[in-house]
Motif scaffolding. Structure first.
Motif, PDB file in Angstrom:
ATOM      1  N   SER A   1      -1.728 -30.108   3.965  1.00 39.88           N
ATOM      2  CA  SER A   1      -2.466 -31.375   4.013  1.00 39.88           C
ATOM      3  C   SER A   1      -3.919 -31.241   3.555  1.00 39.88           C
ATOM      4  O   SER A   1      -4.422 -32.119   2.852  1.00 39.88           O
ATOM      5  N   LEU A   2      -4.594 -30.168   3.923  1.00 41.45           N
ATOM      6  CA  LEU A   2      -5.992 -30.013   3.507  1.00 41.45           C
ATOM      7  C   LEU A   2      -6.094 -29.739   2.004  1.00 41.45           C
ATOM      8  O   LEU A   2      -6.975 -30.289   1.334  1.00 41.45           O
ATOM      9  N   ALA A   3      -5.199 -28.928   1.477  1.00 40.92           N
ATOM     10  CA  ALA A   3      -5.187 -28.693   0.030  1.00 40.92           C
ATOM     11  C   ALA A   3      -4.866 -29.992  -0.708  1.00 40.92           C
ATOM     12  O   ALA A   3      -5.439 -30.273  -1.760  1.00 40.92           O
ATOM     13  N   ALA A   4      -3.977 -30.791  -0.137  1.00 38.99           N
ATOM     14  CA  ALA A   4      -3.627 -32.078  -0.745  1.00 38.99           C
ATOM     15  C   ALA A   4      -4.839 -33.007  -0.761  1.00 38.99           C
ATOM     16  O   ALA A   4      -5.093 -33.680  -1.768  1.00 38.99           O
ATOM     17  N   LEU A   5      -5.588 -33.040   0.333  1.00 37.02           N
ATOM     18  CA  LEU A   5      -6.788 -33.884   0.367  1.00 37.02           C
ATOM     19  C   LEU A   5      -7.800 -33.417  -0.675  1.00 37.02           C
ATOM     20  O   LEU A   5      -8.434 -34.246  -1.340  1.00 37.02           O
ATOM     21  N   GLN A   6      -7.927 -32.125  -0.832  1.00 39.60           N
ATOM     22  CA  GLN A   6      -8.860 -31.602  -1.829  1.00 39.60           C
ATOM     23  C   GLN A   6      -8.397 -31.974  -3.239  1.00 39.60           C
ATOM     24  O   GLN A   6      -9.203 -32.362  -4.085  1.00 39.60           O
ATOM     25  N   GLN A   7      -7.100 -31.893  -3.490  1.00 41.96           N
ATOM     26  CA  GLN A   7      -6.558 -32.274  -4.804  1.00 41.96           C
ATOM     27  C   GLN A   7      -6.751 -33.767  -5.069  1.00 41.96           C
ATOM     28  O   GLN A   7      -7.120 -34.167  -6.175  1.00 41.96           O
ATOM     29  N   ILE A   8      -6.497 -34.574  -4.050  1.00 42.09           N
ATOM     30  CA  ILE A   8      -6.665 -36.032  -4.187  1.00 42.09           C
ATOM     31  C   ILE A   8      -8.124 -36.371  -4.482  1.00 42.09           C
ATOM     32  O   ILE A   8      -8.415 -37.217  -5.329  1.00 42.09           O
ATOM     33  N   LEU A   9      -9.032 -35.697  -3.792  1.00 42.27           N
ATOM     34  CA  LEU A   9     -10.448 -35.959  -4.039  1.00 42.27           C
ATOM     35  C   LEU A   9     -10.786 -35.657  -5.495  1.00 42.27           C
ATOM     36  O   LEU A   9     -11.492 -36.431  -6.140  1.00 42.27           O
ATOM     37  N   TYR A  10     -10.264 -34.571  -6.038  1.00 41.32           N
ATOM     38  CA  TYR A  10     -10.531 -34.245  -7.436  1.00 41.32           C
ATOM     39  C   TYR A  10     -10.004 -35.345  -8.363  1.00 41.32           C
ATOM     40  O   TYR A  10     -10.697 -35.765  -9.294  1.00 41.32           O
TER      41      TYR A  10
END
Length: 188
Positions: free
Chosen positions: A78-87
């Motif tokens: 989930s945290l990696a996904a949030l970081q990817q979404i932010l990008y």
């Protein structure tokens, strides 16, 4: 007879986006667009009937790109996904500026513009659902602060997109820095 060069729809929409960001919806008009394209003004009408159609198609194109990239995000972590979404969102941060003028498009003037605006609204809802789902997962896994309401966390996260890149860093580095500041704060 003067030389006539046709331009592609993609070129037309690229220039439209640039001019919308520079001049806003109210300052954008077909004469301005034709002044920034090499070729006959009439070529514009091969693709679109009016300003509303061009602007709506431009917005739809950006939304389609964001949705495509968002769909590729691996939500396992989930945290990696949030970081990817932010990008993904930072990469198209100027889309928010475009969307700010979406209400000005008179969809009554064009069925094509109405369809494109409907697509944009639907896409926006799908992105909200995805973001909410990832946040709920991160929260359920205990990765987020429990003392800060989830809607507040989402709101602050979403507003990171509009943070000017004053350091002129590459977008991937900039989004990582923003994500780190969001996750850790700036306190010692």
């Amino acid at each position: 007879m003067g030389r006539k060069r046709s331009y592609t729809e993609a070129e037309l929409l690229d220039v439209t986006k640039k001019l919308l960001l520079e001049h806003g919806y109210d300052g954008f008009h077909l004469k301005l667009l034709s002044e920034h394209l090499v070729g006959a003004r009439s070529t514009i009408y091969q693709y679109f009937a009016n300003k509303e159609e061009i602007v709506a198609a431009c917005m739809k194109r950006v939304m389609r790109s964001i949705m495509s990239k968002s769909a590729e995000v691996d939500e396992t972590d989930s945290l990696a996904a949030l970081q990817q979404i932010l990008y993904v969102y930072v990469e198209e941060s100027d889309f928010h500026q475009l969307l700010g003028d979406a209400h000005k498009i008179n969809v009554a003037n064009s069925e094509a513009a109405a369809r494109d605006m409907s697509y944009i609204e639907q896409g926006h809802e799908e992105l909200k659902v995805q973001l909410g789902r990832i946040f709920a997962k991160a929260n359920g896994e205990g990765n987020l602060r429990q003392d800060v309401p989830l809607p507040a966390q989402i709101s602050v996260f979403f507003n990171l997109i509009n943070t000017p890149n004053v350091l002129r860093m590459p977008l991937d580095e900039w989004s990582k820095l923003l994500f780190s500041m969001w996750m850790k704060g700036v306190a010692k």
